[in-house]
Design a protein around this motif. Structure first.
Motif, mmCIF file in Angstrom:
data_model
loop_
_atom_site.group_PDB
_atom_site.id
_atom_site.type_symbol
_atom_site.label_atom_id
_atom_site.label_comp_id
_atom_site.label_asym_id
_atom_site.label_seq_id
_atom_site.Cartn_x
_atom_site.Cartn_y
_atom_site.Cartn_z
ATOM 1 N N ALA A 437 -72.866 40.461 24.797
ATOM 2 C CA ALA A 437 -73.208 41.688 25.513
ATOM 3 C C ALA A 437 -73.827 41.417 26.879
ATOM 4 O O ALA A 437 -73.703 42.235 27.790
ATOM 5 C CB ALA A 437 -74.159 42.542 24.675
ATOM 6 N N ASP A 438 -74.488 40.269 27.032
ATOM 7 C CA ASP A 438 -75.142 39.986 28.307
ATOM 8 C C ASP A 438 -74.254 39.248 29.299
ATOM 9 O O ASP A 438 -74.691 38.896 30.392
ATOM 10 C CB ASP A 438 -76.434 39.189 28.083
ATOM 11 N N THR A 439 -72.982 39.027 28.949
ATOM 12 C CA THR A 439 -72.085 38.299 29.862
ATOM 13 C C THR A 439 -70.796 39.042 30.188
ATOM 14 O O THR A 439 -69.982 38.559 30.967
ATOM 15 C CB THR A 439 -71.712 36.922 29.270
ATOM 16 N N ILE A 440 -70.591 40.221 29.588
ATOM 17 C CA ILE A 440 -69.298 40.898 29.738
ATOM 18 C C ILE A 440 -69.364 42.080 30.702
ATOM 19 O O ILE A 440 -68.427 42.876 30.781
ATOM 20 C CB ILE A 440 -68.759 41.387 28.376
ATOM 21 N N GLY A 441 -70.450 42.204 31.456
ATOM 22 C CA GLY A 441 -70.626 43.361 32.336
ATOM 23 C C GLY A 441 -69.530 43.558 33.349
ATOM 24 O O GLY A 441 -69.210 44.684 33.718
ATOM 25 N N ASN A 442 -68.940 42.454 33.813
ATOM 26 C CA ASN A 442 -67.884 42.569 34.825
ATOM 27 C C ASN A 442 -66.513 42.867 34.221
ATOM 28 O O ASN A 442 -65.552 43.115 34.956
ATOM 29 C CB ASN A 442 -67.796 41.288 35.655
ATOM 30 N N ASN A 443 -66.409 42.826 32.901
ATOM 31 C CA ASN A 443 -65.145 43.138 32.232
ATOM 32 C C ASN A 443 -64.977 44.648 32.118
ATOM 33 O O ASN A 443 -65.941 45.409 32.241
ATOM 34 C CB ASN A 443 -65.105 42.522 30.835
ATOM 35 N N SER A 444 -63.759 45.073 31.860
ATOM 36 C CA SER A 444 -63.502 46.486 31.583
ATOM 37 C C SER A 444 -63.270 46.650 30.085
ATOM 38 O O SER A 444 -63.193 45.663 29.340
ATOM 39 C CB SER A 444 -62.286 46.974 32.371
ATOM 40 N N LEU A 445 -63.180 47.885 29.631
ATOM 41 C CA LEU A 445 -62.965 48.130 28.198
ATOM 42 C C LEU A 445 -61.663 47.506 27.723
ATOM 43 O O LEU A 445 -61.575 47.025 26.600
ATOM 44 C CB LEU A 445 -62.963 49.633 27.923
ATOM 45 N N GLY A 446 -60.657 47.522 28.562
ATOM 46 C CA GLY A 446 -59.384 46.889 28.243
ATOM 47 C C GLY A 446 -59.054 45.826 29.267
ATOM 48 O O GLY A 446 -59.453 45.934 30.431
ATOM 49 N N PHE A 447 -58.335 44.806 28.857
ATOM 50 C CA PHE A 447 -57.935 43.745 29.783
ATOM 51 C C PHE A 447 -56.940 44.314 30.801
ATOM 52 O O PHE A 447 -55.948 44.943 30.436
ATOM 53 C CB PHE A 447 -57.291 42.591 29.013
#
Length: 656
Positions: A437-447
């Motif tokens: 949870a603390d490393t995925i902030g730059n990701n979106s809900l879907g690839f």
């Protein structure tokens, strides 16, 4: 008879009393009549009053009865600007001999109409792209016949739109996109600012005087730069076009369709015409298409063959956009007034609106909602009212699992009924995500794929609540095999009411039927190249063939993400050319939508039998799954900042 006023509201007109009641209606008939075009009032007169005027029946009272003292008084009160015909309509309404009452479409009918119009708009835009590609191919053939020196000269002649220049334009525009935006944006910004503080849509008020004056000053320049003859478009018409364009731009699905058109349009141009896509111009494209519809597609300044063809296509799409705007306006009115009735708006009376964020994902044309039926299966718990409450309820579910073990909310029979009877219509969605949870902030809900598509598969909070945030239990419910306890997971709880409108978004239950309808629309071009149809791909028979093919391919060491390798293997795998094409097309569906070989097409996840929780789950199906399609989505960090999502760690209860 049914009629529409200028705001697009549907009315039913019927005969009232056939004699004078002596009691005039206590309402302002004049204001009602002012909302209708004169030709509509003429139609009402011809339908209900003209016959009796021409052929009076001396033995009976009729709608066009002789004037009593009351009639004469009311007739004298009628607005002086009304024609004799329209005065007769006014008089009949005041005396209750004629009734005009609202007759709106139902909400489901309106939503279905909007979905169909959006699909027609997309198809119209796709046809334009196909023609542009054909034109580009023709130019390329001519270009290939030139000598090297001639080719260099051809590029030089293109000037500002030549190699390496990021500017682009529509063929009808007089300047490139950045210059067009620079001219249009100040007017658009002024309109948006004013309408943000006053609801012009609901109260049918004219624009602020200062905006109208500014538009008068720049009218000729704006119309000219968009490629139209200023003499054929008045200031009032341009003002109305701005208002409608903003209304349409604020609708995420339509804005997304035009954004994709802009990208495809630029890519379709031969390098002699354009080389690179700039990130602006979507509003200006919508405005241009609307003006093409308003001028009948013949208002271009330069009467070149390409301009004429493009404006002709824009006219067709623009008319569809006008109909879509009518329905969109009424949807916003209903949302604003919580029950206001009506159906839409006409071009010459659509006012700018401070559009609220969508209250739910735009319903796709692939799925009719049967809310009443879906509600027959009552939720086991009341839904949460906030993300904070949702997180707290997961904590309580965790304690319950530790104390009593897992117990699901819905039986297999319940889950099947929910799929069969309609959409979930839930506010909060629930997605299991790979990563801490603390490393995925730059990701979106879907690839996000190279195509810009970013779909994701999820379920609702209601479906997943009892499983807490245990990734192992959730993996079992979601049908995920080979669960790795060392793999970090996170949970995204999504508040669909607060999802921002910047992104094109559609959500639905991914049954074969729904996926086929959506795929034929979204993957139209890719499938067309292969000569494939989603209806042939979305079946149990084809799913089984694809499962066997993928197993054979991966057993041979193939990489499922290597498109060319998959295509080559399909030709070795079978000599049936039709099957080869379908396998290749089905692979596109997996890559672009994430529908892997275990996709069942019934809208349900199948419990992983190897899961340590399989016995506690105790049934075949886990949850009703949802498919959400996005394009160019926001990051998880942005969604959290906007209050649209909450990301929490997913921690196993049983440990290793």
């Amino acid at each position: 008879m049914s009629v529409e006023n200028r705001r697009g509201i549907r009315y039913r007109v019927r005969a009232g009393w056939t004699y004078h009641t002596g009691m005039p209606q206590n309402l302002d008939v004049h204001l009602l009549l002012e909302t209708f075009d004169t030709d509509v009032l003429d139609q009402i007169y011809e339908q209900f009053l003209a016959f009796d005027k021409k052929y009076p029946d001396p033995s009976a009272r009729s709608l066009h009865t002789a004037e009593s003292h009351t009639s004469i008084t009311l007739h004298a009160e009628a607005p002086s600007h009304l024609s004799d015909r329209h005065r007769q309509v006014y008089l009949a309404l005041r005396e209750n001999r004629l009734i005009i009452e609202e007759n709106p479409l139902g909400e489901n009918q309106l939503a279905e109409q909007q979905s169909q119009l959006l699909e027609q708009i997309r198809r119209g835009l796709q046809r334009i792209i196909a023609e542009e590609r054909a034109e580009a191919a023709r130019i390329q053939k001519v270009h290939e016949k030139r000598s090297t020196l001639e080719k260099v000269g051809a590029y030089i002649e293109r000037g500002a739109t030549g190699l390496g220049n990021a500017a682009w334009d529509l063929a009808v525009w007089a300047k490139d996109v950045m210059e067009v935006v620079a001219l249009v944006h100040p007017v658009r910004q002024s309109i948006t600012t004013v309408t943000a503080s006053y609801d012009y849509l609901l109260y049918d008020k004219p624009l602020d005087q200062s905006i109208s004056e500014h538009l008068s000053q720049v009218h000729k320049e704006i119309v000219d730069v968009l490629g139209f003859d200023p003499s054929k478009i008045s200031r009032e018409q341009l003002e109305q076009a701005f208002e409608v364009a903003q209304l349409l731009y604020d609708e995420p699905s339509l804005r997304g369709a035009v954004t994709q058109f802009a990208k495809d349009y630029v890519k379709a141009q031969h390098s002699l015409e354009i080389t690179e896509l700039a990130g602006a111009g979507v509003f200006e494209i919508i405005l241009t298409i609307l003006l093409a519809a308003f001028t009948g597609g013949v208002g271009a300044v330069a009467n070149m063959a390409k301009n004429t063809r493009l404006l002709s296509r824009f006219k067709v799409v623009g008319e569809l956009m006008m109909d879509f705007a009518k329905g969109r306006k009424q949807q916003l009115i209903r949302a604003k007034t919580r029950g206001a009735r009506g159906k839409g708006a006409s071009f010459d009376d659509l006012e700018t609106v401070d559009a609220p964020a969508p209250q739910a994902p735009v319903p796709p044309p692939v799925h009719k909602v049967n809310t009443d039926s879906a509600n027959n299966i009552k939720k086991k718990n009341a839904p949460p009212v906030s993300l904070t409450e949702a997180v707290d309820r997961l904590k309580k579910a965790r304690e319950n699992i530790k104390k009593n073990g897992y117990s699901g909310k819905y039986t297999d029979s319940d889950l099947i009924d929910i799929v069969n009877k309609g959409e979930l219509n839930d506010r909060f969605y629930f997605r299991l995500i790979f990563g801490s949870a603390d490393t995925i902030g730059n990701n979106s809900l879907g690839f996000t794929r190279p195509s810009g598509r970013a779909p994701y598969w999820a379920t609702t909070f209601d479906m997943a609540e009892n499983a807490d945030s245990d990734p192992e239990l959730l993996a079992g419910l979601f049908g995920i095999k080979d669960f790795d306890p060392d793999q970090p997971f996170s949970i995204a709880i999504i508040d669909m009411e607060k999802m921002p409108p910047q992104t094109e978004r559609e959500s639905f239950i991914p049954t074969y039927e729904n996926m086929a309808s959506f795929g034929n629309r979204e993957l139209h071009e890719e499938l067309q190249i292969l000569g494939a149809d989603m209806n042939d791909l979305m079946s149990e028979e084809m799913s089984e063939k694809y499962r066997r093919f993928v197993k054979s391919y991966t057993d041979a060491g193939g990489n499922i993400y290597d498109k060319s390798s998959v295509y080559k293997y399909s030709k070795k795998y079978t000599s049936d050319e039709a099957l080869q094409k379908n396998l290749q097309a089905r692979h596109i569906v997996q890559i672009e939508f994430g529908a892997n070989p275990i996709f069942s097409g019934n809208g349900l996840t199948k419990v992983t039998p190897e899961s340590r929780y399989a016995k506690e789950i105790g049934q075949e199906y886990g949850v009703v799954e949802t498919f959400t399609f996005e394009r160019d989505p926001l990051s998880l960090a942005e969604l959290e900042k906007n209050g649209a999502a909450k990301i929490i760690p997913a921690k196993p209860i049983k440990g290793k």
